[in-house]
Design an enzyme around this catalytic site. Sequence first.
Site, PDB file in Angstrom:
ATOM      1  N   LYS A 180       0.899  -1.090  -0.223  1.00 34.05           N
ATOM      2  CA  LYS A 180       0.003   0.115  -0.003  1.00 34.05           C
ATOM      3  C   LYS A 180       0.877   1.254   0.107  1.00 34.05           C
ATOM      4  CE  LYS A 180      -2.026   2.874   1.872  1.00 34.05           C
ATOM      5  NZ  LYS A 180      -1.984   4.436   1.596  1.00 34.05           N
ATOM      6  N   GLU A 255       9.831   2.362  10.714  1.00 35.29           N
ATOM      7  CA  GLU A 255      10.888   3.092  10.610  1.00 35.29           C
ATOM      8  C   GLU A 255      10.055   4.544  10.753  1.00 35.29           C
ATOM      9  OE1 GLU A 255      12.797   6.297   8.420  1.00 35.29           O
ATOM     10  OE2 GLU A 255      12.657   4.881   7.220  1.00 35.29           O
ATOM     11  N   CYS A 289      13.383  11.370   6.918  1.00 38.76           N
ATOM     12  CA  CYS A 289      13.450  11.190   8.236  1.00 38.76           C
ATOM     13  C   CYS A 289      14.634  11.020   8.826  1.00 38.76           C
ATOM     14  CB  CYS A 289      12.469   9.654   8.410  1.00 38.76           C
ATOM     15  SG  CYS A 289      11.070   9.491   8.118  1.00 38.76           S
ATOM     16  N   GLU A 387       9.471  17.335  14.867  1.00 33.12           N
ATOM     17  CA  GLU A 387       9.981  16.776  13.301  1.00 33.12           C
ATOM     18  C   GLU A 387       9.124  17.893  12.270  1.00 33.12           C
ATOM     19  OE1 GLU A 387      10.610  13.069  10.561  1.00 33.12           O
ATOM     20  OE2 GLU A 387       8.673  13.068  11.568  1.00 33.12           O
TER      21      GLU A 387
END
Length: 484
Positions: A180, A255, A289, A387
């Site tokens: 997906k 992750e 990331c 973040e």
Amino acid sequence: MSSNEIEPGRLFVGGQWREAADGARTDVVDPSRGAVVTTVAEAGADDVDAAVRAAREAFDGGAWSGLSGRERGRILHRVAELIRENVDELAQLESLDVGKPISLCHAVDVTNAANDYEHFAALAHSLDGAVRNTPMNALAYTKREPLGVVAAITPFNFPLILAGSKIGPALAAGNTVVHKPADETPLSALYMAALLQRAGVPDGVVNVVTGTGPVAGEALLRHRGVDKVAFTGSTAIGRHVAATAGEALKPVTMELGGNAANIVFEDADLEKAVGAIIKAFVFNTGQFCMGGPRLLVARSVHSTLLGILADAVPGVPVGDPRDPGTVVGPMAGEKHLKKVEEYVDLARKEGGRIVCGGERLDLDGGFYYQPTVIADLSNDSRVVQEEIFGPVLTVQPFDSEDEAVALANSTPYGLASGVQTTNLARAHRVADRLQAGIVWINDWAMLDPAVPFGGVKDSGYGREYGPEALDAYTKVKSVVVSLD
């Protein structure tokens, strides 16, 4: 291979292209212009069920798991070859879909995707067990077996690479897959489905369902026919993924978010360090990331380095991703651009000094933002601690090695970190103390399929790449044979 060979925007289930059961479709937007370029099928729960059933049938029938590791490896090698043969088409799709500079797509995304499959093709040969010495009068040995059906859920920022980092080891180990992709960036996933089929991957072994996270992603996550979940995305969604998978005791690798610190000591080679610093926060328009959005600088060189960045950062080429000279393209979507704007506005309210940048760019209707450097924020600022996921760099001074390490480890994240120093002993000493899954010394984003990466703390768990990745896609069976 021409993209015309792919059924336009359809789901790939059981080796066949098909529309969503309810006929739903969703737009795909070019972020460099803010314009719709195509539509793709929007999968619902019934479509996900069909994909999982196809994957289960292929697994139970041994269409893939029944092949030897060497045979699977040969096919995965062919996948790598086909990626390289179709590099231009894949690079154009990735650039159009994500807004990445075309040069970056060629050099990084497509190249690494081919390397991924090549690496795991080699590892498919080495899935062996071990004979164990025991005091029993018996022969005891272990076998590594595939888990079954793997749900691979991937994000918008590196669609091609992060799909390969999951599908590659899953297939090498003998599993089947339902992929997906992010609803914003599905194009390369559909193209890869056709390449995998052409390489010889049997029908049903890899299935692709495009659609939204709340509908298709949730249905896949909760499906009882899924044996393992591999997820890359935000920490907030990762918590939900882990909790939901945990209800069914499904193994998960994740992750998640990152907010890495890049530490510059007074003995660093500043000319080399500046290159690493800029790459760390503008690479992929900061949508990385493992990017380095927090810069920690020894106080003795703090002002000097800020001056260098004030001169250098505005010169980084920002613009049309189709221009080979572009280094920084647009954000992947309007919502990502607005998030960056909100954080920079918050920095101003918290007393931050905008050294350079700080504004969106009006280019062709696209979602562009200037690479931005911010100084004078406290360590407890949300702009430092959270973040941002955009081309924004915060800069903080430190007075000692201990303080640098404490600042670097002060956020909830632990995906990556960096150290810029010419002192070899310090490099190793500080790397040992940093709470991160990977530490780069005197550069940034040095990645290879042979080197594992993954997070600690709120950045997730499990490892991608390296032989360590295969551990997450296999189970160990022990066999004990009596010799009496």
